[in-house]
Every structure is written in C-alpha cells, then in structure tokens.
Design a protein around this motif. Structure first.
Motif, short mmCIF file in Angstrom:
data_model
loop_
_atom_site.label_atom_id
_atom_site.label_comp_id
_atom_site.label_asym_id
_atom_site.label_seq_id
_atom_site.Cartn_x
_atom_site.Cartn_y
_atom_site.Cartn_z
N GLY A 1 0.81 -1.21 0.00
CA GLY A 1 0.00 0.00 0.00
C GLY A 1 0.84 1.26 0.00
O GLY A 1 0.52 2.24 -0.68
N SER A 2 1.96 1.23 0.73
CA SER A 2 2.85 2.39 0.76
C SER A 2 3.46 2.65 -0.61
O SER A 2 3.57 3.80 -1.05
N TYR A 3 3.85 1.59 -1.28
CA TYR A 3 4.42 1.75 -2.62
C TYR A 3 3.38 2.25 -3.63
O TYR A 3 3.71 3.04 -4.51
N VAL A 4 2.15 1.77 -3.50
CA VAL A 4 1.10 2.26 -4.41
C VAL A 4 1.00 3.78 -4.32
O VAL A 4 0.91 4.48 -5.33
N VAL B 1 3.88 -4.82 -8.38
CA VAL B 1 2.43 -4.98 -8.32
C VAL B 1 1.77 -3.68 -7.89
O VAL B 1 0.70 -3.30 -8.40
N GLY B 2 2.42 -2.96 -6.97
CA GLY B 2 1.91 -1.65 -6.58
C GLY B 2 1.89 -0.69 -7.75
O GLY B 2 0.95 0.11 -7.91
N LEU B 3 2.91 -0.76 -8.58
CA LEU B 3 2.97 0.11 -9.75
C LEU B 3 1.89 -0.26 -10.77
O LEU B 3 1.30 0.62 -11.41
N ILE B 4 1.61 -1.56 -10.90
CA ILE B 4 0.54 -1.99 -11.81
C ILE B 4 -0.80 -1.41 -11.36
O ILE B 4 -1.55 -0.83 -12.16
N LEU B 5 -1.11 -1.56 -10.07
CA LEU B 5 -2.38 -1.04 -9.56
C LEU B 5 -2.41 0.49 -9.68
O LEU B 5 -3.43 1.06 -10.11
N GLY B 6 -1.31 1.14 -9.31
CA GLY B 6 -1.27 2.59 -9.38
C GLY B 6 -1.42 3.11 -10.80
O GLY B 6 -2.11 4.10 -11.05
N THR B 7 -0.78 2.43 -11.75
CA THR B 7 -0.89 2.84 -13.16
C THR B 7 -2.30 2.62 -13.68
O THR B 7 -2.82 3.41 -14.47
N PHE C 1 -0.07 1.83 -19.11
CA PHE C 1 -0.57 0.78 -18.22
C PHE C 1 -0.22 -0.61 -18.73
O PHE C 1 0.23 -1.47 -17.97
N VAL C 2 -0.39 -0.83 -20.03
CA VAL C 2 -0.07 -2.15 -20.61
C VAL C 2 1.43 -2.44 -20.44
O VAL C 2 1.82 -3.55 -20.05
N LEU C 3 2.25 -1.44 -20.72
CA LEU C 3 3.70 -1.62 -20.57
C LEU C 3 4.05 -1.92 -19.11
O LEU C 3 4.85 -2.81 -18.82
N THR C 4 3.44 -1.18 -18.20
CA THR C 4 3.68 -1.40 -16.77
C THR C 4 3.23 -2.80 -16.35
O THR C 4 3.91 -3.48 -15.58
N LEU C 5 2.10 -3.24 -16.89
CA LEU C 5 1.58 -4.57 -16.57
C LEU C 5 2.55 -5.64 -17.03
O LEU C 5 2.84 -6.60 -16.30
N VAL C 6 3.08 -5.50 -18.25
CA VAL C 6 4.00 -6.50 -18.79
C VAL C 6 5.29 -6.54 -17.98
O VAL C 6 5.74 -7.60 -17.52
N VAL C 7 5.91 -5.37 -17.79
CA VAL C 7 7.21 -5.32 -17.11
C VAL C 7 7.09 -5.75 -15.66
O VAL C 7 7.83 -6.62 -15.18
#
Length: 428
Positions: A38-41, A170-176, A282-288
C-alpha cells in the motif's frame, strides 16, 4: 504460532536477537507485505506515472526539465529522510513502540504532500508538494522496512524478501491502472486515490504489530557525531554491507534509466499519440512489472531453498543488460515489449534480493532501521541521479530523444554492479 517473534510492547528493555527456531506467522507476514504494498502504491504511482502526466498538463513545452527538477529534488529529500527517520525510529522510546509512531506520522504527512501535488497549478507547487510527500513517506518506509530484520528470522527472509520485492511492481501496476482510469476524468483523484490503499493497509499493520520497545535507559546519546553517522556506515569495518549497498545502487540506477522516462519514451521516441499514452503506459507497466513480480517470488523462494543470495543479483544485472540491448536495437512496439519483458525478468531478480542481501550482512541489529535506511538510499537515490544526467544524453544528436544513449548508460551501470556483488564474502 505467534504473530511475530519479538517482545511485545508490554515488555521492557531492549529487544533480544531473534531466536533461531522462531518463525513469523503467515498472518503477520501478510499484513506486513500488504502495508509495504500500500505504501508503494501511494508513492510510486506519482513518481513513475502521475507526476509526468500532471507536469505535461501544466508545462507541456518544458516537461522534461520540469519533471527532472521535481524528481531530483524530491529524491534528495527521500535520501535524507530515510536514514534520518530510520535512526530516530531506532532511538524511539514511545510506549507505542519504536516503529509504529513513525509509520503513522509518515502516513499523515505523506498524504498531505500528495494533496498539495493534486491541487497544484504550477511546477513550483508540484515541487513543494512532492518534497513533502517524499520526506514523510520515507518516514513511513524506513521503520516499515526495518520490520524485516526486526521480526522475520533469517530462514524466512528469502521468501519474505521476494514478497517485499513484488510490492513495487504490483503496486505500480495497480497505481498505473488507477492513473489511466482517472487521468482524464478525475486528474486529482489520479494522485490521491492510491493514498487510500496506503492508509488502510498501514493502519491494519499498526493495529496488529507487536512492536519493539526501547527503554530510555538503553537509548544511545544523541549528538552531532551520532547525527552525521545517520547518513554513513564504515565500509572498511563492514565491507560486505558496503559492497551490497554499492551493487544495489548500480543495478537500481540502471533499471531507473528505463522506468523514469517510459512515458516520454513512448511519446517522443515511438511517437505514440497523447490520448493513447495512459492506456499504453498501463499495458507496458503490466508486462514489465507482472513479469518482475512473478520472477521475484520464485527467485526469493529458490534463494531460501538453495541459500544463494548473490547469484540472483548477478542474474538481475545480466538480464538488465540483455533487455537494454533489445531496446537499443529496435524502434517498434513489439521490439519494445520484448526488451521490456527481459528487463522485467531482471527487475524480478533484483527485487527478490535488494532487501534480503543487505539484511543478511547488517553491521548491527541495534541500528537495523538506520542501516536499512542506507539501503533505501541506494534504492531511491537513482530517482534523483538519472534525471540529472539523462537529459544530457537525450540531447546528443540535437532532438532531445536519444534514448539509446540513455539505455547504453543502463548497460554500463548493470555491468559494474555484477563485480560489486561478487565481492561480498559473508553470504553465498
């Protein structure tokens, strides 16, 4: 089986080292990982996606320079705040524990900083808000990360470290996902909504945490020398820890050469239309980050099973080199996704070891939060370093979009990180 393996707040005196046979329960580990997630998100989403979009709206012509300024100064605040608040946490004698008070204070202050960013109408307002957010979120992260050496016994640290590693991607995926959903319809919520995730998860951990407690009689004296030691450790006395921090700094900087400018890489180098940027980012973030998350969990489990910490950091450097090589050799979306996926594999190996490797060679259990704060400097400083030198590399050729030159610097840094890892002697 207990929820943690150290003394409860009701017990007095300095907390003894973890017993060799102790284990942290699955429920406690879950709450710890959720709080870090949650902190990273809340803090990563602006630094990688939301700030770039916000500044593009405020200053479209000077967006690269403005983003570099905001990220650099904000990261400098993080570099100072993380070990400082870590040291303060190590010295805290509150009846509520050593870690909990700073986690709560950081949560409140970080939210206030993001509120300033969300309401900003100038680059200067964004800068002030982001500095406040970085300072207080690092007051949260420093004691939070110290829970690993505080509460998790060594034989569980590989798995827990791998889970900690996936919190970032995973936090970056949700945040993006939140950012691309709200970028047009609710730009302020794009920045503030991730904060709600942090608030819920951190509060849950604070309620459950059986925090360490330090008595005033055991508190070290506080003077100018001790204050300066907050930002330093002696690499001659602790060479393994020094090499671990250096390797993390080098590989982390290499990775950030892609992460920092991925939005502008898509728009300025691959010429993606502005209306497609949020969804494609978002797609790029999801893949990486989906790739890196899966890799971090598996490699963390393998590190515990085979007792190999350094091997996976070496793999991180080699895969980063391969990913950048593909990105340099292509200028198409399929080629970009191929290179980014390879880079994601390297990031997964990095995330599984960037906390567990230095935690295995800590100079002192007494200064765990301060020393892990030094590790956090190595992780967060690249957010400041890359925007300083990358614009010069981007301008090679005159059009401001020489991303291959930036990626070459990533290759060099990753290659330098490999021999640094190999110099560590205390772990295999």
């Amino acid at each position: 089986m207990t929820d943690s393996v150290v003394s409860s707040p009701e017990q007095s005196g300095e907390v003894p080292p973890l017993p060799a046979q102790g284990r942290a329960s699955a429920s406690f580990i879950a709450l710890f990982i959720l709080a870090l997630f949650g902190s990273y998100v809340a803090i990563i989403t602006p630094s990688v996606v939301s700030l770039a979009l916000k500044i593009q709206q405020i200053d479209p012509d000077g967006k690269v320079g403005s983003l570099s300024l905001v990220l650099s100064v904000g990261a400098l605040c993080a570099v100072i705040a993380n070990p400082l608040f870590g040291k303060l946490s190590d010295r805290t004698t509150s009846r509520f524990g050593m870690r909990r008070p700073w986690m709560l204070a950081g949560l409140v202050g970080g939210g206030a900083g993001l509120a300033l960013v969300a309401g900003a109408t100038t680059t200067g307002m964004v800068l002030v808000g982001w500095c406040v957010a970085q300072t207080f979120f690092n007051a949260l992260l420093a004691p939070l990360v110290a829970i690993l050496p505080d509460q998790i016994p060594p034989r569980q640290r590989g798995v827990v470290g791998g889970l900690m590693g996936i919190c970032y991607p995973v936090g970056l995926i949700l945040g993006t996902w939140i950012a691309q959903r709200m970028a047009t319809s609710a730009p302020r919520a794009m920045i503030l909504a991730p904060m709600a995730v942090a608030a819920v998860t951190v509060l849950l951990l604070c309620v459950k945490l059986k925090d360490r407690r330090l008595e005033k009689a055991d508190q070290e004296p506080w003077n100018l020398r001790e204050f300066l030691r907050t930002f330093w450790f002696n690499p001659r006395r602790n060479p393994d820890f020094g090499w671990a921090v250096l390797s993390i700094l080098l590989v982390s900087t290499a990775i950030m050469t892609f992460v920092t400018y991925q939005v502008y890489y898509l728009s300025d180098y691959l010429h993606i239309d502005e209306d497609r940027l949020p969804s494609l980012t978002f797609v790029l973030t999801l893949v990486v980050n989906g790739t890196s998350a899966a890799t971090a969990v598996v490699s963390g489990w393998l590190a515990d099973r085979f007792h190999r910490r350094k091997f996976y950091m070496v793999c991180a450097g080699l895969l980063a080199v391969a990913g950048f090589a593909v990105l340099i050799g292509t200028r198409s979306l399929p080629g970009m996704f191929t290179g980014a996926t390879i880079l994601g594999l390297g990031m997964g190996f990095f995330y599984s070891g960037h906390y567990t490797l230095p935690a295995s060679v800590l100079p002192s259990e007494q200064d765990a939060a301060k020393d892990m704060g030094v590790v956090n400097i190595a992780v967060t400083l690249p957010s400041s370093l890359v925007p300083v030198y990358a614009p010069t590399l981007l301008d090679l050729g005159g059009d401001g979009s020489n991303y291959p030159a930036v990626f070459v610097s990533g290759i060099v840094l990753a290659l330098l990180g490999i021999p640094a890892v190999r110099r560590i002697r205390g772990v295999s």
